[in-house]
Design a protein around this motif. Sequence first.
Motif, PDB file in Angstrom:
ATOM      1  N   UNK A  66       0.838  -1.208   0.000  1.00  0.00           N
ATOM      2  CA  UNK A  66       0.000   0.000   0.000  1.00  0.00           C
ATOM      3  C   UNK A  66       0.870   1.255   0.000  1.00  0.00           C
ATOM      4  N   UNK A  67       1.576   1.502  -1.086  1.00  0.00           N
ATOM      5  CA  UNK A  67       2.558   2.589  -1.115  1.00  0.00           C
ATOM      6  C   UNK A  67       1.963   3.992  -1.031  1.00  0.00           C
ATOM      7  N   UNK A  68       0.665   4.148  -1.284  1.00  0.00           N
ATOM      8  CA  UNK A  68       0.066   5.480  -1.241  1.00  0.00           C
ATOM      9  C   UNK A  68      -0.402   5.882   0.152  1.00  0.00           C
ATOM     10  N   UNK A  69      -0.386   4.957   1.097  1.00  0.00           N
ATOM     11  CA  UNK A  69      -0.782   5.279   2.467  1.00  0.00           C
ATOM     12  C   UNK A  69       0.359   5.985   3.193  1.00  0.00           C
ATOM     13  N   UNK A  70       0.026   6.612   4.311  1.00  0.00           N
ATOM     14  CA  UNK A  70       1.045   7.121   5.224  1.00  0.00           C
ATOM     15  C   UNK A  70       1.258   6.088   6.322  1.00  0.00           C
ATOM     16  N   UNK A  71       2.445   6.102   6.917  1.00  0.00           N
ATOM     17  CA  UNK A  71       2.762   5.066   7.894  1.00  0.00           C
ATOM     18  C   UNK A  71       3.351   5.664   9.163  1.00  0.00           C
ATOM     19  N   UNK A  72       2.961   5.054  10.275  1.00  0.00           N
ATOM     20  CA  UNK A  72       3.542   5.344  11.583  1.00  0.00           C
ATOM     21  C   UNK A  72       4.106   4.034  12.109  1.00  0.00           C
ATOM     22  N   UNK A  73       5.342   4.051  12.569  1.00  0.00           N
ATOM     23  CA  UNK A  73       6.004   2.826  13.009  1.00  0.00           C
ATOM     24  C   UNK A  73       5.958   2.716  14.522  1.00  0.00           C
ATOM     25  N   UNK A  74       5.404   1.623  15.012  1.00  0.00           N
ATOM     26  CA  UNK A  74       5.464   1.305  16.435  1.00  0.00           C
ATOM     27  C   UNK A  74       6.625   0.340  16.638  1.00  0.00           C
ATOM     28  N   UNK A  75       7.764   0.890  17.030  1.00  0.00           N
ATOM     29  CA  UNK A  75       8.975   0.076  17.164  1.00  0.00           C
ATOM     30  C   UNK A  75       8.867  -0.911  18.325  1.00  0.00           C
ATOM     31  N   UNK A  76       7.891  -0.709  19.195  1.00  0.00           N
ATOM     32  CA  UNK A  76       7.678  -1.627  20.319  1.00  0.00           C
ATOM     33  C   UNK A  76       6.470  -2.536  20.058  1.00  0.00           C
ATOM     34  N   UNK A  77       6.267  -2.895  18.816  1.00  0.00           N
ATOM     35  CA  UNK A  77       5.097  -3.684  18.438  1.00  0.00           C
ATOM     36  C   UNK A  77       5.008  -5.015  19.164  1.00  0.00           C
ATOM     37  N   UNK A  78       6.165  -5.559  19.565  1.00  0.00           N
ATOM     38  CA  UNK A  78       6.177  -6.851  20.247  1.00  0.00           C
ATOM     39  C   UNK A  78       6.104  -6.712  21.763  1.00  0.00           C
ATOM     40  N   UNK A  79       6.021  -5.475  22.263  1.00  0.00           N
ATOM     41  CA  UNK A  79       5.972  -5.220  23.701  1.00  0.00           C
ATOM     42  C   UNK A  79       4.741  -4.424  24.118  1.00  0.00           C
ATOM     43  N   UNK A  80       4.001  -3.908  23.149  1.00  0.00           N
ATOM     44  CA  UNK A  80       2.857  -3.050  23.460  1.00  0.00           C
ATOM     45  C   UNK A  80       1.616  -3.543  22.737  1.00  0.00           C
ATOM     46  N   UNK A  81       0.477  -2.994  23.150  1.00  0.00           N
ATOM     47  CA  UNK A  81      -0.796  -3.367  22.552  1.00  0.00           C
ATOM     48  C   UNK A  81      -1.372  -2.182  21.780  1.00  0.00           C
ATOM     49  N   UNK A  82      -2.651  -2.270  21.415  1.00  0.00           N
ATOM     50  CA  UNK A  82      -3.250  -1.260  20.530  1.00  0.00           C
ATOM     51  C   UNK A  82      -3.314   0.123  21.154  1.00  0.00           C
ATOM     52  N   UNK A  83      -3.260   0.220  22.479  1.00  0.00           N
ATOM     53  CA  UNK A  83      -3.301   1.543  23.107  1.00  0.00           C
ATOM     54  C   UNK A  83      -2.128   2.400  22.643  1.00  0.00           C
ATOM     55  N   UNK A  84      -0.940   1.824  22.585  1.00  0.00           N
ATOM     56  CA  UNK A  84       0.245   2.599  22.220  1.00  0.00           C
ATOM     57  C   UNK A  84       0.323   2.838  20.709  1.00  0.00           C
ATOM     58  N   UNK A  85      -0.183   1.890  19.921  1.00  0.00           N
ATOM     59  CA  UNK A  85      -0.230   2.123  18.473  1.00  0.00           C
ATOM     60  C   UNK A  85      -1.187   3.269  18.152  1.00  0.00           C
ATOM     61  N   UNK A  86      -2.359   3.260  18.782  1.00  0.00           N
ATOM     62  CA  UNK A  86      -3.316   4.348  18.532  1.00  0.00           C
ATOM     63  C   UNK A  86      -2.761   5.679  19.011  1.00  0.00           C
ATOM     64  N   UNK A  87      -2.102   5.696  20.148  1.00  0.00           N
ATOM     65  CA  UNK A  87      -1.516   6.942  20.651  1.00  0.00           C
ATOM     66  C   UNK A  87      -0.541   7.525  19.632  1.00  0.00           C
ATOM     67  N   UNK A  88       0.319   6.693  19.072  1.00  0.00           N
ATOM     68  CA  UNK A  88       1.268   7.185  18.071  1.00  0.00           C
ATOM     69  C   UNK A  88       0.546   7.753  16.861  1.00  0.00           C
ATOM     70  N   UNK A  89      -0.503   7.066  16.425  1.00  0.00           N
ATOM     71  CA  UNK A  89      -1.227   7.516  15.242  1.00  0.00           C
ATOM     72  C   UNK A  89      -1.945   8.833  15.487  1.00  0.00           C
ATOM     73  N   UNK A  90      -2.583   8.971  16.632  1.00  0.00           N
ATOM     74  CA  UNK A  90      -3.299  10.214  16.928  1.00  0.00           C
ATOM     75  C   UNK A  90      -2.345  11.402  17.010  1.00  0.00           C
ATOM     76  N   UNK A  91      -1.171  11.163  17.543  1.00  0.00           N
ATOM     77  CA  UNK A  91      -0.172  12.234  17.610  1.00  0.00           C
ATOM     78  C   UNK A  91       0.303  12.644  16.221  1.00  0.00           C
TER      79      UNK A  91
END
Length: 230
Positions: A66-91
């Motif tokens: 999906x090259x036309x989308x924008x991306x936010x990287x959660x580098x702690x994907x293996x240590x965190x849940x959706x709360x931290x992914x959503x926080x990064x995206x909202x910011x």
Amino acid sequence: MSTQIVILAAGMGTRLGRSLPKCLTELADGRTIMQQQMENIREAFGADVKITVVVGYKYEHIVEAFPTASFVYNEQYDQTNTSKSLMRALKATGSSGVVWMNGDVVFDPAALKRAAPFIASEQSFVSVNTSSVSDEEVKYTVDAEGFIDELSKQVKHGLGEAVGINYVSKADKQTLVRQLGRVDNQDYFERGIELGIEQNGLRFVPVDISDLYAVEVDFAEDLERANLFV
């Protein structure tokens, strides 16, 4: 400003047992889960809609698809849940309201169209299914005025299930970001919503889409059920 959409797709999806990110799982019609999401989003909001995907596990496969989308990287994907992914995206999405969804939801595009009036009126919401109340799913209750009161897997006597499609208004956004930052790394984003309701008076309405299909694909049997609709 065009509608802001976030798809949470950083997790490893181990319960489904696939080698690629779960959002790239192929459906019976040949599309991947995320491809049908992207098509549903553009059908509801138009071609100029802004889509941000939170990635982590094997992210390069999602970026390539999906090259036309924008991306936010959660580098702690293996240590965190959706709360931290959503926080990064909202910011990362400025001051506007945001529609967000879990990256494993196969759903009827009419679900987004039904939500449009709430988005237009800047009313935060959680899409729900009142025809099913499973112990393993996120459930909800409402207060005397009909707004979401409790929202978690631990809810007793839930009125239905959250289906993984939600909206936070621009007025509520920063409060939700703060609460997402406070919750435990392993909490789902629903905990941040609960705290915002309890401590800050946020008001999320339940939007009933029980007559439409929406399947969160966690296990092989969920995928089989989703394939009945596409």
